[in-house]
Design a protein around this motif. Structure first.
Motif, PDB file in Angstrom:
ATOM      1  N   LEU A   4       0.824  -1.211   0.000  1.00 52.00           N
ATOM      2  CA  LEU A   4       0.000   0.000   0.000  1.00 52.00           C
ATOM      3  C   LEU A   4       0.857   1.259   0.000  1.00 52.00           C
ATOM      4  O   LEU A   4       0.554   2.234  -0.690  1.00 52.00           O
ATOM      5  CB  LEU A   4      -0.922   0.001   1.226  1.00 52.00           C
TER       6      LEU A   4
ATOM      7  N   LEU B 160       2.304   1.801  -3.499  1.00 53.17           N
ATOM      8  CA  LEU B 160       1.281   2.302  -4.416  1.00 53.17           C
ATOM      9  C   LEU B 160       0.932   3.753  -4.103  1.00 53.17           C
ATOM     10  O   LEU B 160       0.783   4.577  -5.011  1.00 53.17           O
ATOM     11  CB  LEU B 160       0.026   1.432  -4.322  1.00 53.17           C
ATOM     12  N   GLY B 161       0.802   4.062  -2.821  1.00 54.77           N
ATOM     13  CA  GLY B 161       0.473   5.426  -2.429  1.00 54.77           C
ATOM     14  C   GLY B 161       1.542   6.414  -2.847  1.00 54.77           C
ATOM     15  O   GLY B 161       1.242   7.485  -3.390  1.00 54.77           O
TER      16      GLY B 161
ATOM     17  N   THR C 283      -7.325   3.597   5.577  1.00 55.22           N
ATOM     18  CA  THR C 283      -6.221   3.060   4.778  1.00 55.22           C
ATOM     19  C   THR C 283      -4.962   3.915   4.975  1.00 55.22           C
ATOM     20  O   THR C 283      -4.424   4.489   4.016  1.00 55.22           O
ATOM     21  CB  THR C 283      -6.591   3.014   3.276  1.00 55.22           C
TER      22      THR C 283
ATOM     23  N   PHE D  81      -1.719   3.710   2.810  1.00 54.34           N
ATOM     24  CA  PHE D  81      -1.873   4.194   1.439  1.00 54.34           C
ATOM     25  C   PHE D  81      -2.031   5.709   1.419  1.00 54.34           C
ATOM     26  O   PHE D  81      -1.375   6.410   0.641  1.00 54.34           O
ATOM     27  CB  PHE D  81      -3.083   3.525   0.789  1.00 54.34           C
TER      28      PHE D  81
ATOM     29  N   GLN E  84       0.842  -4.497  -6.239  1.00 54.11           N
ATOM     30  CA  GLN E  84      -0.493  -4.945  -6.618  1.00 54.11           C
ATOM     31  C   GLN E  84      -0.699  -6.409  -6.242  1.00 54.11           C
ATOM     32  O   GLN E  84      -1.783  -6.794  -5.773  1.00 54.11           O
ATOM     33  CB  GLN E  84      -0.702  -4.742  -8.119  1.00 54.11           C
TER      34      GLN E  84
ATOM     35  N   LEU F 231      -1.303  -6.651  -2.478  1.00 54.17           N
ATOM     36  CA  LEU F 231      -2.631  -6.151  -2.127  1.00 54.17           C
ATOM     37  C   LEU F 231      -3.721  -7.137  -2.534  1.00 54.17           C
ATOM     38  O   LEU F 231      -4.683  -7.364  -1.788  1.00 54.17           O
ATOM     39  CB  LEU F 231      -2.864  -4.806  -2.815  1.00 54.17           C
TER      40      LEU F 231
ATOM     41  N   THR G  55      -8.087   2.633  -3.092  1.00 52.25           N
ATOM     42  CA  THR G  55      -6.881   2.031  -3.631  1.00 52.25           C
ATOM     43  C   THR G  55      -7.130   1.406  -4.994  1.00 52.25           C
ATOM     44  O   THR G  55      -6.373   1.630  -5.948  1.00 52.25           O
ATOM     45  CB  THR G  55      -6.355   0.950  -2.669  1.00 52.25           C
ATOM     46  N   GLU G  56      -8.208   0.617  -5.097  1.00 51.24           N
ATOM     47  CA  GLU G  56      -8.498  -0.075  -6.348  1.00 51.24           C
ATOM     48  C   GLU G  56      -8.771   0.902  -7.481  1.00 51.24           C
ATOM     49  O   GLU G  56      -8.308   0.724  -8.610  1.00 51.24           O
ATOM     50  CB  GLU G  56      -9.703  -1.012  -6.167  1.00 51.24           C
TER      51      GLU G  56
ATOM     52  N   VAL H 196      -8.420  10.073  -6.507  1.00 52.92           N
ATOM     53  CA  VAL H 196      -8.142   9.888  -5.079  1.00 52.92           C
ATOM     54  C   VAL H 196      -8.919  10.895  -4.245  1.00 52.92           C
ATOM     55  O   VAL H 196      -9.462  10.563  -3.182  1.00 52.92           O
ATOM     56  CB  VAL H 196      -6.631  10.008  -4.805  1.00 52.92           C
TER      57      VAL H 196
END
Length: 374
Positions: free
Chosen positions: A57, A60-61, A224, A227, A256, A259, A321-322, A338
């Motif tokens: 996470l 990705l963030g 979250t 993230f 990914q 997650l 996130t998705e 976001v």
């Protein structure tokens, strides 16, 4: 360690299969599906460390926070009223679908409402424990079906419908099926290492800032946090005029993958005994909310300077996130997606519970909610 190795082998096969089938978000949806099928048919228990999920996470963030610019910050601030309107309309439509589900399946309105509202699965399950008349098993089942429907339908529609099947390089992974895919992944990793070696102190400072942002987000009880903290930190750094290094594609793929595993392990398909009666209504309600979001996004794309693709991912009832991962893959405005998703989640977490408690007390003749279990 044996269970973790089994988890890696099973989910790797799922990721490879979905990649060969050209499924959107193959390295998130593939492992997720592999976990569900493997645990359902073999009755074996897989496991995955929470630390690996949190690291994924954070990666990705950080990667998505780099898409923030001063211009995107101005656009976000100008669209706050639209975020509120989109959230209220989505919640209202979800409650309408919940009413029909409760009427034709026999579940309580409280269970159907909490199970239909597009909040986080775990948060809605916890809320169901505090509302009189809500059944936790029903809520968990409905939220699971909603989550699965959205994370499969929305990326597919975004990639093969609104984006015309064209996936941009923003996905961070070379095109599937290319003979140079693996070579590209590792060569980009070497190039990234060279960038880091050129500015080791700056890179070390970035790592400290990202880790600190995740810690602060946890302390502040953000949704979250692993993230949201890094995405805000990376966004602030970028808006301030600095150029932190971008993640290599291999890191994005691994994040990914991690997650997807964790999401699959958190979904329990056997949480309800009479699931056959509730399943079609849950799926239909989820699809209806997605369709409603598509119509709403069309209107927003006409009012605001945003593409239909960005508007759709912004208003879709999926997880932040998705939807953000999908946005980065198809070249949509990640920062806008976001912002919309975060606003909706915060509204549902902090405002909707009080609205539901008030509404159920009023329409149930003054019944009070059960005390919180803490």
């Amino acid at each position: 360690m044996k269970r973790i190795l089994e988890t890696i082998l099973v989910t790797f096969a799922g990721g490879v299969l979905f990649t060969l089938l050209h499924v959107p978000l193959s390295w998130m949806l593939g492992p997720l599906t592999a976990v569900l099928l493997w645990t359902s048919f073999t009755k074996r228990r897989l496991t995955w460390p929470a630390g690996m999920r949190n690291a994924g996470l954070a990666l990705l963030g950080y990667g998505m926070g780099l898409s923030f610019t001063m211009e995107s910050a101005r656009q976000i601030s100008s669209q706050l009223p639209s975020m509120l309107i989109a959230t209220i309309l989505t919640v209202a439509f979800s409650l309408g679908a919940a009413f029909l589900t409760a009427r034709y399946t026999g579940v309580s309105m409280a269970s159907s409402a909490i199970g239909s509202i597009p909040g986080g699965l775990s948060q809605m399950v916890v809320l169901s424990e505090e509302i009189e008349g809500a059944e936790t098993a029903v809520v968990a089942f409905m939220q699971t079906i909603r989550l699965l429907t959205v994370i499969f339908a929305v990326p597919f529609l975004a990639v093969h419908g609104l984006a015309g099947g064209a996936v941009t390089a923003a996905a961070g992974v070379p095109p599937t099926g290319s003979s140079s895919t693996s070579t590209g992944l590792f060569s980009s990793l070497v190039d990234w290492g060279a960038v880091i070696a050129a500015r080791p102190v700056f890179f070390g400072l970035i790592v400290v800032i990202v880790l600190a942002s995740a810690w602060i987000a946890v302390r502040l009880r953000f949704p979250t946090p692993f993230f949201l903290g890094p995405i805000l930190a990376a966004g602030i750094i970028t808006v301030a005029g600095y150029e932190p290094p971008h993640l290599p594609p291999l890191f994005t793929l691994l994040a990914q993958w991690s997650l997807g595993i964790y999401m699959g392990l958190g979904i329990k398909l056997s949480s309800l005994s009479n699931w056959k009666k509730l399943l079609p209504y849950s799926i239909a309600g989820s699809i209806a909310v997605v369709a409603f979001s598509l119509g709403l996004s069309y209107l927003f794309s006409k009012v605001h300077p945003m593409s239909l693709l960005t508007a759709f991912l912004s208003t879709s009832p999926g997880g932040m996130t998705e939807m953000a991962v999908t946005a980065s893959m198809v070249g949509a405005d990640v920062s806008m997606v976001v912002a919309y998703q975060m606003f909706r989640i915060l509204f549902i977490l902090f405002i909707v519970p009080y609205m539901l408690r008030w509404g159920f007390r009023r329409f149930s003749g003054g019944a009070s909610s059960r005390p919180s279990r803490g």
